[in-house]
Write a protein that holds these residues in place. Sequence first.
Motif, mmCIF file in Angstrom:
data_model
loop_
_atom_site.group_PDB
_atom_site.id
_atom_site.type_symbol
_atom_site.label_atom_id
_atom_site.label_comp_id
_atom_site.label_asym_id
_atom_site.label_seq_id
_atom_site.Cartn_x
_atom_site.Cartn_y
_atom_site.Cartn_z
ATOM 1 N N LEU A 154 0.896 -1.148 -0.203
ATOM 2 C CA LEU A 154 -0.115 -0.208 -0.012
ATOM 3 C C LEU A 154 0.737 1.315 0.090
ATOM 4 O O LEU A 154 2.009 1.409 1.036
ATOM 5 C CB LEU A 154 -0.892 0.119 1.044
ATOM 6 N N ILE A 155 0.810 1.884 -0.899
ATOM 7 C CA ILE A 155 1.704 3.066 -1.173
ATOM 8 C C ILE A 155 0.965 4.395 -1.446
ATOM 9 O O ILE A 155 -0.059 4.602 -2.114
ATOM 10 C CB ILE A 155 2.452 2.816 -2.520
ATOM 11 N N ILE A 156 1.520 5.301 -0.807
ATOM 12 C CA ILE A 156 0.955 6.794 -0.752
ATOM 13 C C ILE A 156 1.996 7.628 -1.332
ATOM 14 O O ILE A 156 3.147 7.837 -0.903
ATOM 15 C CB ILE A 156 0.545 7.297 0.578
ATOM 16 N N THR A 157 1.347 8.480 -2.397
ATOM 17 C CA THR A 157 2.631 9.165 -3.265
ATOM 18 C C THR A 157 2.369 10.637 -3.130
ATOM 19 O O THR A 157 2.958 11.516 -3.813
ATOM 20 C CB THR A 157 2.474 8.584 -4.766
ATOM 21 N N SER A 158 1.247 11.173 -2.458
ATOM 22 C CA SER A 158 0.999 12.609 -2.453
ATOM 23 C C SER A 158 0.183 12.823 -1.414
ATOM 24 O O SER A 158 -0.342 12.053 -0.512
ATOM 25 C CB SER A 158 0.021 13.000 -3.808
#
Length: 390
Positions: A154-158
Amino acid sequence: MHGYCVRILDLFTNHIKKAEFIDLLKTTQPDMIGISTYTENFNGVIQLTRLIKSICSNCIVVLGGAHVTFLPDEAIQHESVDYISRGEGEMMFVELLEYLNFGTLDIREIAGLSYKENGQVSHNPNRKYIEKLDCLPWAELDEVSMRDYDIKQLIITSRGCPGRCIYCASAALSGTRYRNRSAENVFSELHYKYFVKGEKYFAFLDDTFTASKKRLYTFCDYLKKEKMDIIWRCDSRTDILSEEMIDRISEVGCISVHIGIESGSQEVIKKINKNINLEKSERLLAYMAKKGFQVMCSFIIGHHCDTHETIKQTVDMAIKFRKKYNATVGISINTPFPGTYLYNHMEELGLNLEIKNWSSFDLVQAVFSTSNITRSELQNYYYEIQSMIV
């Protein structure tokens, strides 16, 4: 990181018994415990902090997260809570550790920190938002513990959201300006986790992963060039998404995009500041279904301006999308979370908050009535809808 030994325990997936948790505290004797706090789990978190202090009286307890960011006074008043981290806590946490261990900082200089001093509660000035998100390290999680998760990457980029939806606290928490990691940074993380860790499925948790067209297309170009055999999903908004974007992301492994529709009434959409067009939204959902995407969309019932008729319109639209596009549909009950315009203007919007127990703020239980709909009517609508969209 920074010379400190850190252990992560996720009680949402690691359902250990109370006795096991107590044994863990006694064995590890942690110097500090930080807990992510949400509105729904706030009461449980406070009980947990009391348990921690009863076993490790010298352990420092720090709470962070959206709920305590907006209501720090409520949290810091508890004797079992030592500090509150408001807003983005990465830098604040390191500064707090440096202060406690070496006294290299004055506690008043740690922006975003709330604490008790000589019996008085102090709230330091808010911390500025992190401008260069590429400076933050990737999350390197223990591979054994990651087995507990259905989706491991699970990745958050902003961070940040220019939207003004009255039911959402994203802009209040992370700012109204969209800040993002570069396409190179995001691609590098996927490249590493694919080729080194062997991961093939990724989920981007950004509110709007497609907010920057330039970044999105650059990211897609990198994936296409490397021919990485991955699948991924993301969230977007139909006022930003386009058929061209759908084509580009489908070429490089994207299999699902979640869209927040929130109401079947265009008039309600306008009044909650959602800023989308329902006709365009359906066209995009239809196009994604045609391209083979798993269409995902969500709705909310119980807006301050909802009537029995507009809720029916919402239900009809949800059922239509379910049948026509095989969409995975989620429906929740409008909930006035701290930090939202909805919470701060309840009286003005005609909401009567009837349940004030934070544990009931779970998007499933109706906690207020409006000038048009009673709380019991809203709850009944929710139960009826769930049986119709299965």
